[in-house]
Motif scaffolding. Structure first.
Motif, PDB file in Angstrom:
ATOM      1  N   GLY A 295       0.821  -1.206   0.000  1.00 38.89           N
ATOM      2  CA  GLY A 295       0.000   0.000   0.000  1.00 38.89           C
ATOM      3  C   GLY A 295       0.848   1.245   0.000  1.00 38.89           C
ATOM      4  N   LYS A 296       0.176   2.349   0.117  1.00 39.99           N
ATOM      5  CA  LYS A 296       0.864   3.629   0.096  1.00 39.99           C
ATOM      6  C   LYS A 296       1.783   3.766   1.311  1.00 39.99           C
ATOM      7  N   GLU A 297       1.299   3.279   2.419  1.00 37.49           N
ATOM      8  CA  GLU A 297       2.010   3.546   3.665  1.00 37.49           C
ATOM      9  C   GLU A 297       2.716   2.348   4.270  1.00 37.49           C
ATOM     10  N   SER A 298       2.400   1.167   3.767  1.00 35.80           N
ATOM     11  CA  SER A 298       3.077  -0.004   4.312  1.00 35.80           C
ATOM     12  C   SER A 298       3.088  -1.144   3.312  1.00 35.80           C
ATOM     13  N   VAL A 299       4.012  -2.061   3.547  1.00 30.75           N
ATOM     14  CA  VAL A 299       4.042  -3.303   2.779  1.00 30.75           C
ATOM     15  C   VAL A 299       3.998  -4.441   3.782  1.00 30.75           C
ATOM     16  N   VAL A 300       3.156  -5.423   3.513  1.00 32.55           N
ATOM     17  CA  VAL A 300       3.051  -6.569   4.412  1.00 32.55           C
ATOM     18  C   VAL A 300       3.580  -7.801   3.687  1.00 32.55           C
ATOM     19  N   PHE A 301       4.486  -8.502   4.335  1.00 34.67           N
ATOM     20  CA  PHE A 301       5.067  -9.708   3.754  1.00 34.67           C
ATOM     21  C   PHE A 301       4.654 -10.941   4.543  1.00 34.67           C
ATOM     22  N   ARG A 302       4.533 -12.050   3.844  1.00 31.79           N
ATOM     23  CA  ARG A 302       4.576 -13.317   4.543  1.00 31.79           C
ATOM     24  C   ARG A 302       6.049 -13.661   4.700  1.00 31.79           C
ATOM     25  N   ALA A 303       6.418 -14.108   5.878  1.00 34.31           N
ATOM     26  CA  ALA A 303       7.815 -14.467   6.119  1.00 34.31           C
ATOM     27  C   ALA A 303       7.877 -15.855   6.728  1.00 34.31           C
ATOM     28  N   ILE A 304       9.031 -16.483   6.584  1.00 31.73           N
ATOM     29  CA  ILE A 304       9.224 -17.836   7.100  1.00 31.73           C
ATOM     30  C   ILE A 304      10.075 -17.768   8.359  1.00 31.73           C
ATOM     31  N   SER A 305       9.560 -18.411   9.397  1.00 29.32           N
ATOM     32  CA  SER A 305      10.293 -18.484  10.641  1.00 29.32           C
ATOM     33  C   SER A 305      10.301 -19.941  11.073  1.00 29.32           C
ATOM     34  N   GLY A 306      11.399 -20.609  10.805  1.00 23.33           N
ATOM     35  CA  GLY A 306      11.462 -22.041  11.065  1.00 23.33           C
ATOM     36  C   GLY A 306      10.443 -22.741  10.187  1.00 23.33           C
ATOM     37  N   ARG A 307       9.501 -23.437  10.840  1.00 24.67           N
ATOM     38  CA  ARG A 307       8.485 -24.128  10.036  1.00 24.67           C
ATOM     39  C   ARG A 307       7.173 -23.366  10.040  1.00 24.67           C
ATOM     40  N   LYS A 308       7.239 -22.123  10.534  1.00 21.09           N
ATOM     41  CA  LYS A 308       6.011 -21.339  10.630  1.00 21.09           C
ATOM     42  C   LYS A 308       6.042 -20.115   9.716  1.00 21.09           C
ATOM     43  N   PHE A 309       4.840 -19.622   9.441  1.00 19.56           N
ATOM     44  CA  PHE A 309       4.736 -18.344   8.749  1.00 19.56           C
ATOM     45  C   PHE A 309       4.502 -17.245   9.778  1.00 19.56           C
ATOM     46  N   VAL A 310       5.016 -16.067   9.495  1.00 20.06           N
ATOM     47  CA  VAL A 310       4.631 -14.878  10.260  1.00 20.06           C
ATOM     48  C   VAL A 310       4.343 -13.767   9.247  1.00 20.06           C
ATOM     49  N   ALA A 311       3.723 -12.708   9.725  1.00 17.31           N
ATOM     50  CA  ALA A 311       3.500 -11.550   8.866  1.00 17.31           C
ATOM     51  C   ALA A 311       4.412 -10.420   9.335  1.00 17.31           C
ATOM     52  N   VAL A 312       5.055  -9.766   8.378  1.00 16.06           N
ATOM     53  CA  VAL A 312       5.960  -8.657   8.686  1.00 16.06           C
ATOM     54  C   VAL A 312       5.432  -7.409   7.978  1.00 16.06           C
ATOM     55  N   LYS A 313       5.048  -6.431   8.774  1.00 21.26           N
ATOM     56  CA  LYS A 313       4.504  -5.197   8.196  1.00 21.26           C
ATOM     57  C   LYS A 313       5.572  -4.113   8.282  1.00 21.26           C
ATOM     58  N   ILE A 314       5.957  -3.595   7.142  1.00 21.03           N
ATOM     59  CA  ILE A 314       7.001  -2.572   7.090  1.00 21.03           C
ATOM     60  C   ILE A 314       6.368  -1.239   6.698  1.00 21.03           C
ATOM     61  N   PHE A 315       6.477  -0.286   7.589  1.00 17.33           N
ATOM     62  CA  PHE A 315       5.906   1.028   7.308  1.00 17.33           C
ATOM     63  C   PHE A 315       6.897   1.830   6.478  1.00 17.33           C
ATOM     64  N   LYS A 316       6.370   2.504   5.481  1.00 11.31           N
ATOM     65  CA  LYS A 316       7.244   3.295   4.629  1.00 11.31           C
ATOM     66  C   LYS A 316       7.554   4.618   5.301  1.00 11.31           C
ATOM     67  N   MET A 317       8.824   4.826   5.513  1.00 10.92           N
ATOM     68  CA  MET A 317       9.273   6.021   6.217  1.00 10.92           C
ATOM     69  C   MET A 317       8.821   7.295   5.522  1.00 10.92           C
ATOM     70  N   SER A 318       8.839   7.250   4.205  1.00  9.67           N
ATOM     71  CA  SER A 318       8.699   8.501   3.473  1.00  9.67           C
ATOM     72  C   SER A 318       7.255   8.941   3.274  1.00  9.67           C
ATOM     73  N   THR A 319       6.335   7.998   3.206  1.00 10.11           N
ATOM     74  CA  THR A 319       4.976   8.402   2.823  1.00 10.11           C
ATOM     75  C   THR A 319       4.010   8.557   3.991  1.00 10.11           C
ATOM     76  N   LEU A 320       4.391   8.029   5.157  1.00  8.67           N
ATOM     77  CA  LEU A 320       3.503   8.231   6.301  1.00  8.67           C
ATOM     78  C   LEU A 320       3.543   9.704   6.683  1.00  8.67           C
ATOM     79  N   LYS A 321       2.409  10.327   6.614  1.00  7.81           N
ATOM     80  CA  LYS A 321       2.390  11.776   6.817  1.00  7.81           C
ATOM     81  C   LYS A 321       2.178  12.137   8.287  1.00  7.81           C
ATOM     82  N   PHE A 322       3.147  12.878   8.763  1.00  2.00           N
ATOM     83  CA  PHE A 322       3.113  13.302  10.167  1.00  2.00           C
ATOM     84  C   PHE A 322       1.755  13.872  10.554  1.00  2.00           C
ATOM     85  N   MET A 323       1.261  14.789   9.739  1.00  2.88           N
ATOM     86  CA  MET A 323       0.000  15.454  10.084  1.00  2.88           C
ATOM     87  C   MET A 323      -1.174  14.488  10.130  1.00  2.88           C
ATOM     88  N   ASN A 324      -1.123  13.470   9.273  1.00  3.11           N
ATOM     89  CA  ASN A 324      -2.243  12.535   9.221  1.00  3.11           C
ATOM     90  C   ASN A 324      -2.304  11.592  10.414  1.00  3.11           C
TER      91      ASN A 324
END
Ligand SMILES: Nc1ncnc2c1ncn2[C@@H]1O[C@H](COP(=O)(O)OP(=O)(O)O)[C@@H](O)[C@H]1O
Ligand SMILES: [Mg+2]
Length: 246
Positions: free
Chosen positions: A57-86
């Protein structure tokens, strides 16, 4: 940091083979600080590699990630597009974050911590949501909702019935009783995997936030509109009554 230096870092780094991402995605998401934060997150939370992006998305990317034999979700917020005022208005006014100094250049870690805290609150309230695992800088790690073959769909992409509507109302009621107003609730922020899961909690506020009733009203209208469209008999008034009822 110039682009060639960034490429070098990715190339030389173990990170390169820790993701299945093409260059375009890498360039979109990962600045140097994010790469460094990811490295820490990989080791701290025993993540082997990023599997694939579930959503970008505009403000974050969510990945499926592998941790051992399990899946986890990793949400990475985009530093540049998250608007302070918002995002500021969802932090200021929330008594849980009253003691935190808000720095214009460093608000994202607060935002990530807020999503983590809210996920904890949902867990304690018995509201189905991803389980929070950890966070660091602009990265949130949580349990993955879905199956081996793919992530759970948003409820806008599933066939709607009364049971789904009731689960949504039950979740909203539990949140409200536990002092949480989601504040961005819609068919995009609920997933369906055997039941309804509430996601995307960074903007959720404490019920004493000065704008909490406005946010709740908006959530209720979104939910009412969505279910009406799918033939469920509902009104904003009936939802509000149920949520706030004894
Ligand atoms: N824990 C999770 N498990 C599976 N899919 C997820 C998870 N968290 C998010 N997603 C997917 O990623 C999308 C974006 O995540 P969300 O938290 O809503 O961030 P955004 O602020 O970008 O909307 C969601 O609509 C959902 O499809
Ligand atoms: Mg969302």
């Amino acid at each position: 940091m110039d682009d060639s230096a960034l490429k070098q870092l990715i190339k030389n780094d173990e990170f390169a083979f820790r993701s299945n991402l093409d260059r375009k995605t890498l360039d979109l998401v990962f600045d140097k600080r994010t790469l460094e934060a990811l490295k820490y997150v990989f080791s701290r939370y025993s993540i082997d590699y990023l599997d694939f992006p579930i959503s970008s998305g505009k403000e974050s990317v969510v990945f499926r990630a592998i941790s051992g034999r399990k899946f986890v979700a990793v949400k990475i917020f985009k530093m540049s597009t998250l608007k302070f005022m918002n995002i500021r208005k969802y932090i200021e006014g929330d008594q849980r974050f009253a003691k935190i100094r808000i720095d214009r250049n460093d608000i994202i870690p607060v935002w990530v911590r807020k999503e983590y805290t809210n996920l904890m609150a949902l867990e304690n309230a018995g509201v189905p949501a991803p389980k929070p695992i950890g966070f660091f800088k602009n990265i949130l790690v949580m349990s993955y909702i879905g199956t081996k073959s793919g992530p759970a769909p948003q409820i806008r992409d599933v066939e709607i019935n009364d049971a789904i509507y009731e689960e949504v109302l039950d979740g909203m009621r539990r949140m409200y009783r536990n002092r949480i107003v989601h504040s961005d609730l819609s068919e995009y922020n609920m997933l369906y995997h055997r039941r309804v899961y509430f996601i995307d909690l960074a903007q959720a506020v404490d019920i004493d936030h000065p704008m909490a009733s406005e946010f709740l009203e908006r959530d209720i209208i979104n939910v009412s509109n969505f279910f009406s469209k799918h033939g469920i008999a509902t009104t904003p008034e009936s939802i509000e009554k149920y949520i706030k009822g004894k």
